[in-house]
Write a protein that holds these residues in place. Structure first.
Motif, short mmCIF file in Angstrom:
data_model
loop_
_atom_site.label_atom_id
_atom_site.label_comp_id
_atom_site.label_asym_id
_atom_site.label_seq_id
_atom_site.Cartn_x
_atom_site.Cartn_y
_atom_site.Cartn_z
N LYS B 264 158.69 76.66 78.71
CA LYS B 264 157.86 76.20 79.81
C LYS B 264 156.64 75.44 79.28
N ALA B 265 156.42 74.25 79.79
CA ALA B 265 155.26 73.47 79.34
C ALA B 265 154.02 73.89 80.12
N HIS B 266 152.86 73.63 79.54
CA HIS B 266 151.60 73.71 80.27
C HIS B 266 151.07 72.29 80.44
N THR B 267 150.11 72.13 81.38
CA THR B 267 149.44 70.84 81.52
C THR B 267 147.94 71.06 81.66
N ALA B 268 147.18 70.06 81.26
CA ALA B 268 145.74 70.02 81.47
C ALA B 268 145.34 68.57 81.68
N CYS B 269 144.20 68.36 82.32
CA CYS B 269 143.71 66.99 82.48
C CYS B 269 142.20 66.99 82.35
N LEU B 270 141.68 65.82 82.05
CA LEU B 270 140.23 65.65 82.13
C LEU B 270 139.98 64.31 82.77
N GLY B 271 138.88 64.23 83.50
CA GLY B 271 138.58 62.99 84.19
C GLY B 271 137.11 62.69 84.21
N PHE B 272 136.76 61.43 83.91
CA PHE B 272 135.39 60.96 84.06
C PHE B 272 135.26 60.34 85.45
N GLY B 273 134.30 60.81 86.23
CA GLY B 273 134.01 60.18 87.51
C GLY B 273 133.21 58.92 87.24
N LEU B 274 133.87 57.75 87.37
CA LEU B 274 133.24 56.52 86.87
C LEU B 274 131.98 56.15 87.64
N GLU B 275 132.01 56.33 88.97
CA GLU B 275 130.79 56.06 89.73
C GLU B 275 129.69 57.06 89.38
N ARG B 276 130.07 58.33 89.18
CA ARG B 276 129.04 59.34 88.88
C ARG B 276 128.41 59.14 87.52
N VAL B 277 129.22 58.77 86.51
CA VAL B 277 128.64 58.49 85.20
C VAL B 277 127.69 57.29 85.31
N THR B 278 128.12 56.27 86.06
CA THR B 278 127.28 55.08 86.26
C THR B 278 125.95 55.46 86.91
N LEU B 279 126.03 56.30 87.95
CA LEU B 279 124.80 56.73 88.64
C LEU B 279 123.92 57.58 87.72
N ALA B 280 124.55 58.40 86.86
CA ALA B 280 123.78 59.22 85.91
C ALA B 280 123.06 58.33 84.91
N LEU B 281 123.73 57.28 84.44
CA LEU B 281 123.11 56.34 83.51
C LEU B 281 121.93 55.63 84.17
N ILE B 282 122.13 55.20 85.41
CA ILE B 282 121.07 54.50 86.14
C ILE B 282 119.88 55.43 86.38
N LYS B 283 120.17 56.67 86.80
CA LYS B 283 119.10 57.63 87.05
C LYS B 283 118.30 57.91 85.77
N THR B 284 119.02 58.03 84.66
CA THR B 284 118.37 58.41 83.40
C THR B 284 117.62 57.25 82.77
N HIS B 285 118.22 56.05 82.83
CA HIS B 285 117.66 54.93 82.06
C HIS B 285 117.02 53.85 82.92
N GLY B 286 117.18 53.91 84.23
CA GLY B 286 116.51 52.94 85.09
C GLY B 286 117.47 52.00 85.81
N PHE B 287 116.94 51.32 86.84
CA PHE B 287 117.77 50.51 87.72
C PHE B 287 118.24 49.20 87.08
N ASP B 288 117.60 48.77 85.99
CA ASP B 288 118.00 47.50 85.37
C ASP B 288 118.51 47.74 83.95
N PRO B 289 119.82 47.62 83.74
CA PRO B 289 120.41 47.94 82.43
C PRO B 289 119.87 47.07 81.28
N THR B 290 119.29 45.90 81.61
CA THR B 290 118.76 45.08 80.51
C THR B 290 117.61 45.80 79.81
N TYR B 291 117.00 46.78 80.49
CA TYR B 291 115.89 47.52 79.88
C TYR B 291 116.32 48.89 79.35
#
Lengths: 303, 303
Positions: B264-291
Motif C-alpha cells: 500500500k502506498a502513502h501520499t503527501a503534498c505540500l503547497g505554497f499559497g502564491l497569493e498569500r506568499v505575495t501578500l506576506a512579502l508585500i506586508k513585510t517589505h513594503g508596497f513597492d518591490p523596487t525598494y
C-alpha cells in the motif's frame, strides 16, 4: 498527419503523454510537454506584443453573478453557463446532505447559489474595472484566463475549461477597429509563420435556440467577429484557434467607459485559445516537438 | 509595516495598483506588479526543487463531481464547496429563464448540476491519474492550480479563488514522511531567507460543524498537517502561506495506488499559497518591490 480523425488523434495524444484522461469529458490533464508548448506559444505572443505596452491583469476563474446577469449571458448562452452553488445550512442539514451523498441520492438541491459563476470569457471581468474616463489614446489590457463552457465532448479541441491569452482594447471607434484589423493580420502571420495552415473568416458566437440563429446571422452581417481557423480534427470544419471580437459599445455602455473627451468608447478583444493552438501545432507537426521543423522550434524555443 | 490592520493594508494594496477591487469579496484582480511577484516566487520554488525531477501536470479549475463525492468532501467541507450548475432546457424554458433574469427573480432553480465542481485542492485531480503500481521509488508530481473555497471575506489573504504551487509525493510510508519533513525545513528556509518572519506549526483543516471539531483535533493529534505561518493581517493569527499534508493511505486506498512491490502506498503534498506568499512579502517589505531589501530582490529577480 494529413488525415483527420478524432479517435486516432486522441489516442496519439494519450500515448505520447501529452494529455492524461480524467473522468469528465473536456477536462483532461495536460502533460509536461503539452504545457511546455502552451507556455512557449504564450511567451512568443508576449514577445510579439511587447512594444504595445499592454497592462497585464490576472483574474480568478470565477466572476460576479451580477455581471453575468447584466451582460445578458443567460439570455444568449444559457447552455454554456456555469453557476457556482454551495452549502449554507446548519449542522442538522449537513448531516442530511452527507446521508444523501452516501446513499447516492441527488444532494445538489440542498445547495444555494453563491455570488459567483464560472468566467465565460476571459475579457468579461476587465471592463467593470475601467468605468469612467479612459486616458488619452485609450487603454490596452492583457489577461491569461481560464474560461468555462459547458459543452462536454470527446473532441480534444472542445474543452469545458481552457485558457485564453487575450488582449483588450478600449478607445475611440476608429482606434479600436484599426487595432483589431492590425491584430487580425498579425495573428495570421504568427500562426502561418509557425507552419500552420491558418486562414481567417468572419464568424458568429454559439447563441442559444431559434432567436439565437438570428443573432448569429446579424453578427456575421455586421462583421463583428472574426476567427483564425486551422484544421485539427477535420478539414471541412477547421478549429478556431484565435478569435477577434468588436463589441462596439456593448461593454462601454454597460459600464460607463468613456474616452478622455467624454465621447462613448468602443471596445474590442482578441484571444488565442492556448490549448487549441497547442493542439493545432501537434496535429500539424507531430506528437513529439523535438522533431518539429527547425524554423518552428527556433521561434518557440529561442536560444 | 509593523502594525497589523486589515483596512489600511487593503487600502495600500489598492492605492499601489497591486489589486483592483471586483464586485465580489475574495475575487479581486491582481495587478501587474502583484503578478510579477507571484511569478517570480513560483520560479524561485521551481529552481529550488529542480533537481527533484517532479513531473509537471496542469489541470483545469473544475473537477469531476464523482471525485468530490468519493473523497467525502461534502461530508467534511460542505460550506466551502462549489458545485457547477448549467441550463439543459428547451427553447421555451430558455425564454422563461431569460424572463426571470430580467425581472430580477431567482432563476437558478431552472439549472441542473453538471458533471463538475470547483477544484477544492490543487492535488485532488492528481491521485486518480495514478491508479495501479507506482514505479520503483514512487512518484513526484507538481501542479500549479486554481483552488476554490466558498468563504467570501474582506480580508485580503482570504480569497475565494487562489493559486497553489503544489508538490505531491506518492511512495512508501517512510519515503513520503521523510520527503514531507525535508520540505518542511526547506519551505521554512526559503520563506525566512526571503526575510519573512515565518514559523511552522501543526495545523488542522476547517472541518464543518460539531463532528468536524473532533476530526480537526484528531488531525492535530496525529500531526498529519503542518503549516508555515507569517503575520500578514494579524500578529496573533498569522497567515498560513504553505501547508504540508500527510494523507497516509486516504488517496492511495481510494484510487488503488500501490508501490512497485504491491504494498500500500502513502501520499503527501505540500503547497505554497502564491497569493498569500505575495501578500506576506508585500506586508513585510513594503508596497513597492523596487525598494525591497537587496538580498530579497536578488533571489526573486536574479540577473
Amino acid at each position: 498527419m494529413a488525415t483527420y480523425d478524432i479517435e486516432s488523434f486522441s489516442q496519439g495524444l494519450r500515448e505520447h503523454g501529452l494529455v492524461i484522461p480524467t473522468p469528465v469529458k473536456g477536462t483532461y490533464a495536460r502533460g509536461p510537454v503539452f504545457e511546455d508548448i502552451v507556455r512557449r506559444f504564450d511567451a512568443l505572443v508576449g514577445r510579439i506584443a511587447k512594444d504595445d505596452g499592454a497592462q497585464e491583469l490576472q483574474f480568478p476563474p470565477v466572476i460576479a453573478r451580477t455581471l453575468i446577469e447584466k451582460l445578458g449571458y443567460m439570455e444568449n448562452f444559457p447552455q454554456l453557463s456555469g453557476s457556482v452553488h454551495s452549502f449554507f445550512g446548519s449542522d442538522a442539514q449537513a448531516r442530511e446532505l452527507a446521508a444523501k451523498v452516501q446513499a447516492g441520492e441527488r444532494w445538489e438541491d440542498m445547495l444555494e447559489p453563491t455570488e459567483v459563476m464560472m468566467t465565460p470569457a476571459a475579457c468579461y471581468p476587465v471592463y467593470p474595472c475601467f468605468s469612467g474616463l479612459l486616458p488619452k489614446g485609450g487603454r490596452l489590457i492583457t489577461v491569461l484566463g481560464w474560461v468555462f463552457r459547458h459543452e462536454p465532448s470527446d473532441e480534444p479541441t472542445r474543452l469545458q475549461a481552457f485558457r485564453m491569452r487575450e488582449y483588450i482594447r478600449m478607445g475611440s471607434p476608429d482606434d479600436v477597429v484599426q487595432w483589431r484589423d492590425a491584430w487580425l493580420q498579425r495573428g495570421l502571420d504568427l500562426l502561418q509563420g509557425l507552419g500552420l495552415p491558418a486562414r481567417s473568416d468572419v464568424a458568429a458566437d454559439p447563441f442559444f435556440g431559434r432567436v439565437g440563429k438570428m443573432m448569429a446571422a446579424n453578427q456575421v452581417d455586421q462583421r463583428l467577429k472574426f476567427e483564425i481557423l486551422v484544421p485539427v480534427i477535420s478539414e471541412e470544419k477547421p478549429t478556431a484557434t484565435c478569435s477577434f471580437n468588436w463589441h462596439q459599445d456593448k461593454f462601454s455602455s454597460a459600464f460607463g467607459i468613456r474616452n478622455s473627451d467624454e465621447s462613448k468608447a468602443h471596445t474590442a478583444c482578441l484571444g488565442f485559445g492556448l490549448e487549441r493552438v497547442t493542439l493545432a501545432l501537434i496535429k500539424t507537426h507531430g506528437f513529439d516537438p523535438t522533431y518539429w521543423p527547425e524554423e518552428v522550434r527556433t521561434q518557440l524555443w529561442p536560444a
